[in-house]
Scaffold this motif. Structure first.
Motif, mmCIF file in Angstrom:
data_model
loop_
_atom_site.group_PDB
_atom_site.id
_atom_site.type_symbol
_atom_site.label_atom_id
_atom_site.label_comp_id
_atom_site.label_asym_id
_atom_site.label_seq_id
_atom_site.Cartn_x
_atom_site.Cartn_y
_atom_site.Cartn_z
ATOM 1 N N ARG A 158 2.577 -6.661 -8.503
ATOM 2 C CA ARG A 158 1.272 -6.085 -8.172
ATOM 3 C C ARG A 158 0.088 -6.843 -8.783
ATOM 4 O O ARG A 158 -0.855 -7.215 -8.043
ATOM 5 N N TYR A 188 3.775 -0.023 -1.149
ATOM 6 C CA TYR A 188 3.329 -1.323 -1.658
ATOM 7 C C TYR A 188 2.901 -2.231 -0.499
ATOM 8 O O TYR A 188 1.866 -2.905 -0.563
ATOM 9 N N TRP A 191 -0.351 -1.102 0.796
ATOM 10 C CA TRP A 191 -1.404 -1.469 -0.157
ATOM 11 C C TRP A 191 -1.801 -2.925 0.023
ATOM 12 O O TRP A 191 -2.991 -3.274 0.041
#
Length: 331
Positions: A158, A188, A191
């Motif tokens: 991330r 994820y 995102w």
């Protein structure tokens, strides 16, 4: 105080007493310092070895303390000489190492040709990925097999992905279709898409792959055993081949916002790409478990999907299902 010169505290105390009371015997020193006579004699021997005691000219057979100005200065000079000797040995050692490395490079010319670095251990891999991501100037191509990604892997990725996306780097990633079934991995991927990353999924993907600026690639040494580590290479031929593999995988993958279970447009009873791949894998002789590993799904999911296909094909056996699937053009 004088331990830096190699003089222990007990020996230093004996030396000080002999400077103040040069005529003290071992017995007197023992009583004055509250030490055993054995300890005192050991200290005297140590002081003599360090040239802080020398034979007395006035009383033959006894020792006298050498003045600190002379004795300690002698120790310092002796240590300086030893240090100089060690520095010379170190310099010679460096020359020998440089020669050995040069000779080894001549014996193994392929090491430079391959432009490869073996990364062993998660820390080594993470450190290299951090460096490569930091130095990105254009794009990073990634293939992430296995469906659900571990939480540790997502957490480690991330901050790197976020920093790259904010710098305008293109992150182009292909996950397996089964990743859509894992809430953490799907969140994820969404995102990343929200921040500008491009994400697609495919039912079957090659082993894990990362290509940085089409210049450097990182792949597992053995996809079946991640503990063996990863290989980082900048060999142009290898990187070009891996980039082409990525591009072919990307072209056949489905964008994250599209349902991967879409039916084929030319037949109302068509099958999804994932179902087609499952039939192909099983028809090639793979076991249910092996097919599940390739698709990134569980054994239970494979059997459930195959049972549903047999029902749609009205087949009583997998062999019959294979024949009917071939007749319909599904294989």
């Amino acid at each position: 105080m004088l331990e830096a010169l190699g003089l222990e505290s007990m020996a230093e105390a004996v030396y000080r007493e002999l400077l103040l009371h040069p005529n003290d015997s071992v017995t007197a020193l023992s009583a004055r310092l509250v030490l055993s006579e054995t300890e005192v004699r050991s200290c005297v021997d140590k002081l003599a070895d360090m040239k802080l005691l020398e034979s007395s000219r006035e009383v033959p057979g006894t020792l006298r303390a050498v003045s600190p100005e002379i004795g300690l200065e002698t120790i310092v000079r002796r240590q300086e000489t030893e240090l100089l000797r060690r520095q010379e040995e170190l310099a010679r050692g460096k020359v020998a190492v440089a020669r050995a490395v040069a000779e080894f490079a001549q014996l193994c010319p392929s090491a430079d040709m391959d432009c490869a670095e073996r990364l062993v251990g998660l820390d080594a891999i993470q450190a290299r990925l951090e460096t490569l991501t930091r130095d990105l100037s254009q794009e990073c191509l990634a293939i992430m097999p296995g469906g659900a990604q571990s939480q540790a892997s997502l957490d480690a990725s991330r901050p790197l992905d976020e920093a790259a996306l904010y710098r305008g780097i293109r992150l182009i990633t292909v996950y397996q279709d089964s990743a859509r079934n894992d809430p953490a991995t799907l969140a994820y991927a969404r995102w990343m898409s929200k921040l500008g990353g491009q994400v697609r999924t495919s039912p079957v993907v090659p082993p894990r792959l990362l290509v940085f600026d089409r210049h450097t690639a990182v792949v597992p040494i053995d996809p079946a055993n991640s503990r063996l580590g990863a290989l980082c290479t900048s060999a142009p031929g290898i990187v070009a081949s891996l980039t082409a593999l990525f591009e072919r995988t990307w072209e056949s993958a489905v964008p994250l916002g599209v349902n991967p279970k879409r039916r084929t447009a030319d037949a109302p009873d068509g099958i999804s790409s994932a179902e087609r791949e499952l039939l192909k894998l099983l028809a090639s002789g793979m076991t249910d478990e092996a097919a599940g590993n390739r698709l990134g799904v569980s054994l239970r999911t494979v059997r459930r999907q195959m049972a549903a296909l047999m029902k749609r094909l009205n087949a009583s056996s997998r062999f019959e299902a294979g024949l009917k699937a071939a007749q319909r053009g599904w294989l």
